[in-house]
Motif scaffolding. Structure first.
Motif, PDB file in Angstrom:
ATOM      1  N   HIS A  10      15.727  -9.472  44.050  1.00  6.48           N
ATOM      2  CA  HIS A  10      14.382  -9.690  44.431  1.00  6.48           C
ATOM      3  C   HIS A  10      14.344 -10.512  45.937  1.00  6.48           C
ATOM      4  O   HIS A  10      13.240 -11.140  45.985  1.00  6.48           O
ATOM      5  CB  HIS A  10      13.664 -10.416  43.382  1.00  6.48           C
ATOM      6  N   ARG A  39      18.190   8.010  42.552  1.00  6.04           N
ATOM      7  CA  ARG A  39      18.816   7.108  41.849  1.00  6.04           C
ATOM      8  C   ARG A  39      17.636   6.272  41.139  1.00  6.04           C
ATOM      9  O   ARG A  39      18.083   5.639  39.947  1.00  6.04           O
ATOM     10  CB  ARG A  39      19.738   6.023  42.860  1.00  6.04           C
ATOM     11  N   ARG A  45      13.784   4.835  32.537  1.00  3.80           N
ATOM     12  CA  ARG A  45      13.640   3.560  33.403  1.00  3.80           C
ATOM     13  C   ARG A  45      12.686   2.643  33.272  1.00  3.80           C
ATOM     14  O   ARG A  45      11.612   3.313  32.703  1.00  3.80           O
ATOM     15  CB  ARG A  45      13.757   4.260  34.945  1.00  3.80           C
ATOM     16  N   ARG A  48      10.516  -1.610  37.170  1.00  2.00           N
ATOM     17  CA  ARG A  48      10.642  -2.137  38.615  1.00  2.00           C
ATOM     18  C   ARG A  48      10.653  -0.765  39.355  1.00  2.00           C
ATOM     19  O   ARG A  48      10.392  -0.975  40.544  1.00  2.00           O
ATOM     20  CB  ARG A  48      12.130  -2.724  38.472  1.00  2.00           C
ATOM     21  N   GLN A  49      11.215   0.271  38.983  1.00  2.00           N
ATOM     22  CA  GLN A  49      11.146   1.564  39.773  1.00  2.00           C
ATOM     23  C   GLN A  49       9.686   2.114  40.342  1.00  2.00           C
ATOM     24  O   GLN A  49       9.599   2.754  41.059  1.00  2.00           O
ATOM     25  CB  GLN A  49      11.955   2.556  39.195  1.00  2.00           C
ATOM     26  N   ASP A  80       9.500  -5.270  46.042  1.00  2.00           N
ATOM     27  CA  ASP A  80       9.071  -6.501  44.924  1.00  2.00           C
ATOM     28  C   ASP A  80       9.341  -7.805  45.514  1.00  2.00           C
ATOM     29  O   ASP A  80       8.640  -8.888  45.004  1.00  2.00           O
ATOM     30  CB  ASP A  80      10.111  -6.398  43.742  1.00  2.00           C
ATOM     31  N   HIS A 107      25.819  -9.593  30.312  1.00  2.00           N
ATOM     32  CA  HIS A 107      25.330  -9.795  31.914  1.00  2.00           C
ATOM     33  C   HIS A 107      26.319 -10.776  32.439  1.00  2.00           C
ATOM     34  O   HIS A 107      27.133 -11.325  31.747  1.00  2.00           O
ATOM     35  CB  HIS A 107      23.862 -10.374  31.953  1.00  2.00           C
ATOM     36  N   SER A 129      22.819  -7.925  39.982  1.00  2.00           N
ATOM     37  CA  SER A 129      21.832  -7.037  39.477  1.00  2.00           C
ATOM     38  C   SER A 129      22.201  -5.676  40.118  1.00  2.00           C
ATOM     39  O   SER A 129      22.782  -5.585  41.109  1.00  2.00           O
ATOM     40  CB  SER A 129      20.547  -7.400  40.006  1.00  2.00           C
ATOM     41  N   ALA A 130      22.165  -4.390  39.228  1.00  2.00           N
ATOM     42  CA  ALA A 130      22.587  -3.377  39.768  1.00  2.00           C
ATOM     43  C   ALA A 130      21.583  -2.991  40.858  1.00  2.00           C
ATOM     44  O   ALA A 130      21.605  -1.479  41.202  1.00  2.00           O
ATOM     45  CB  ALA A 130      22.330  -2.336  38.584  1.00  2.00           C
ATOM     46  N   ARG A 131      20.656  -3.449  41.325  1.00  2.58           N
ATOM     47  CA  ARG A 131      19.770  -3.201  42.500  1.00  2.58           C
ATOM     48  C   ARG A 131      20.690  -2.797  43.820  1.00  2.58           C
ATOM     49  O   ARG A 131      20.526  -2.138  44.729  1.00  2.58           O
ATOM     50  CB  ARG A 131      18.850  -4.486  42.740  1.00  2.58           C
ATOM     51  N   ARG A 330      11.499  -7.340  31.537  1.00  2.00           N
ATOM     52  CA  ARG A 330      11.249  -6.187  31.782  1.00  2.00           C
ATOM     53  C   ARG A 330      12.727  -5.577  32.014  1.00  2.00           C
ATOM     54  O   ARG A 330      13.640  -6.146  32.569  1.00  2.00           O
ATOM     55  CB  ARG A 330      10.514  -5.812  32.739  1.00  2.00           C
ATOM     56  N   ASP A 332      15.402  -1.485  32.123  1.00  2.00           N
ATOM     57  CA  ASP A 332      15.522  -0.098  31.542  1.00  2.00           C
ATOM     58  C   ASP A 332      16.218  -0.226  30.353  1.00  2.00           C
ATOM     59  O   ASP A 332      16.692  -0.990  29.747  1.00  2.00           O
ATOM     60  CB  ASP A 332      16.576   0.320  32.669  1.00  2.00           C
TER      61      ASP A 332
HETATM   62  C1  EPS Z   1      18.584  -5.055  36.661  1.00  2.00           C
HETATM   63  C2  EPS Z   1      17.462  -5.577  36.249  1.00  2.00           C
HETATM   64  C3  EPS Z   1      16.083  -4.729  36.483  1.00  2.00           C
HETATM   65  C4  EPS Z   1      16.597  -3.106  37.075  1.00  2.00           C
HETATM   66  C5  EPS Z   1      17.449  -3.495  38.134  1.00  2.00           C
HETATM   67  C6  EPS Z   1      18.867  -3.981  37.574  1.00  2.00           C
HETATM   68  O1  EPS Z   1      15.510  -5.280  37.725  1.00  2.00           O
HETATM   69  P1  EPS Z   1      14.203  -6.479  37.408  1.00  2.00           P
HETATM   70  O2  EPS Z   1      14.667  -7.607  37.019  1.00  2.00           O
HETATM   71  O3  EPS Z   1      13.471  -6.452  38.738  1.00  2.00           O
HETATM   72  O4  EPS Z   1      13.015  -5.809  36.408  1.00  2.00           O
HETATM   73  O5  EPS Z   1      15.196  -2.570  37.441  1.00  2.00           O
HETATM   74  O6  EPS Z   1      17.649  -2.324  38.601  1.00  2.00           O
HETATM   75  C7  EPS Z   1      17.084  -2.195  40.047  1.00  2.00           C
HETATM   76  C8  EPS Z   1      16.198  -2.970  40.633  1.00  2.00           C
HETATM   77  C9  EPS Z   1      17.544  -0.714  40.630  1.00  2.00           C
HETATM   78  O7  EPS Z   1      16.790  -0.531  41.635  1.00  2.00           O
HETATM   79  O8  EPS Z   1      18.199  -0.247  40.237  1.00  2.00           O
HETATM   80  C10 EPS Z   1      19.672  -5.876  36.487  1.00  2.00           C
HETATM   81  O9  EPS Z   1      19.610  -7.054  35.913  1.00  2.00           O
HETATM   82  O10 EPS Z   1      20.789  -5.457  36.644  1.00  2.00           O
END
Ligand code: EPS
Length: 375
Positions: A10, A39, A45, A48-49, A80, A107, A129-131, A330, A332
């Motif tokens: 973020h 992706r 999903r 966030r997407q 975001d 995690h 995070s996988a972001r 929130r 996936d």
């Molecule tokens: C993720 C948590 C989620 C996923 C995120 C990976 O994000 P948020 O906490 O903002 O809801 O959406 O993945 C992505 C943002 C992405 O672009 O792939 C986590 O905790 O790893």
């Protein structure tokens, strides 16, 4: 060739720097952006997407769509961040907000808190995070531009979602179809079952993992090495794929099945056809003795279910030491399609690194000439 990534989930932006690309490599922006969109896609999903719309912005190393041979720096902006700036701004943020102490099993939260001497798992999860994988997809897509110049192609599909397994065999050419399907699966009946399962997991606040299969066509023999453990192609590929968030297993070719069968049913017999060595089968998955053998590379990766469960698992609140339900705002339900694109990208990046370490080459012409001289 080397990729470095930076950026918090973020935070303002995600950053990648690739060093070691040859000059004059055409950069296909449409390919990169369409893979970034892939992706973000896929059934299961989370919210966030809907906020993000990932696009690459190249900051250096490319002029008029051709690489210069200098470090290629790029960013993918986190949309975001507009919502998170008050809590994430490097120059001043309200860190009393958005705290996470009900650490999530599976995690990085708890171990990261202890290792980095933090009291708020936000300071851990933002990077874990996988972001971050958006950067790896952009870099892997640039690697695909390089591989394409040599006639090397990477593709794949989703083979399993939470125990629903597709055991069919597909030709390399047939794999492209997967990206048109909601779960990147190739058997529509199994895909429907998997979608129903994701729906019911969502309803119960649960999550799903799966297996992706990645294949590489066109790589000549002899990449990697049998001379030093650290340069074995299978070790490099498995290490790179294991570095992807949520991957818990990687296998090449027949993988774990090799342990169940006698040697006569495992090893691929060798024939000489029209002056070319070929194998009667490909149980080795295109790699023998740590080197590519000219057959298709076949790699499978197992992704664990996403560790943020809406129903929350039992945990301990790090702030109080009391039993608690793990945090979950929130998430996936399934991110197996993202995983497929990411693993493809990581494989492409690893192959580009391995090829460039063998061939060198400051410009694309040199690289292509050297590759074309190989048998
Ligand atoms: C993720 C948590 C989620 C996923 C995120 C990976 O994000 P948020 O906490 O903002 O809801 O959406 O993945 C992505 C943002 C992405 O672009 O792939 C986590 O905790 O790893």
């Amino acid at each position: 060739m080397k990729l470095t990534t930076a950026g918090e989930s973020h935070g303002k932006t995600l950053v990648g720097i690739i060093e070691g690309l040859p000059s004059n490599l055409p950069i296909d922006f449409d390919l990169i952006n369409s893979r970034l969109a892939l992706r973000q896609s896929g059934y299961g999903r989370g919210g966030r997407q809907k906020i993000e719309s990932d696009k690459i912005e190249i900051l250096s190393g490319v002029r008029n769509r051709l690489t210069l041979g200098s470090p290629l720096a790029f960013q993918i902006v986190n949309r975001d961040y507009q919502n998170w700036q008050p809590y994430m701004d490097p120059e001043g943020a309200d860190v009393s907000m958005r705290r996470l102490t009900r650490v999530r099993p599976g995690h990085a939260d708890l171990t990261g808190l202890l290792k980095y001497d933090q009291t708020d798992a936000r300071n851990i999860l933002e990077r874990a995070s996988a972001r971050e994988t958006a950067v790896r997809v952009a870099a892997g897509s640039i690697a695909m531009c390089y591989l394409k110049e040599l006639g090397v192609y990477v593709s794949g599909y989703v083979r399993c979602v939470c125990g629903i397994v597709d055991n069919n065999q597909y030709s390399f050419e047939g794999l492209a179809e997967a990206k048109n399907n909601p779960l990147f699966m190739l058997d529509s009946l199994l895909e429907r079952q998997a979608m129903d399962l994701i729906d019911s997991l969502k309803a119960s606040g649960d999550t799903a993992g799966g297996v992706v299969e990645i294949r590489v066509k066109g790589l000549k023999a002899g990449f990697g090495s049998c001379m030093q453990y650290s340069t074995k192609l299978d070790a490099l590929l498995c290490g790179a794929v294991m570095s992807v968030q949520a991957i818990k297993g990687v296998e090449i070719g027949m993988g774990f099945e090799v342990s169940k069968l006698p040697g006569s049913r495992v090893h691929d017999e060798i024939f000489l056809e029209n002056g070319k060595y070929v194998r009667g089968s490909n149980n080795a998955g295109g790699i023998e003795g740590g080197m590519s053998n000219g057959e298709e590379i076949v790699l499978r990766a197992a992704m664990k279910p996403i560790p943020t469960l809406m129903k929350g698992l039992k945990t301990v609140d790090y702030a109080t030491g009391q039993p608690a339900t793990a945090a979950g705002e929130r998430s996936d339900v399934a991110a197996i399609c993202a995983c497929e694109i990411i693993v493809e990208s990581v494989v492409a990046m690893t192959l580009a690194e391995v090829i460039s370490s063998r061939l060198g080459g400051d410009n694309l012409k040199e690289v292509k000439e050297r590759y074309s001289r190989l048998p």
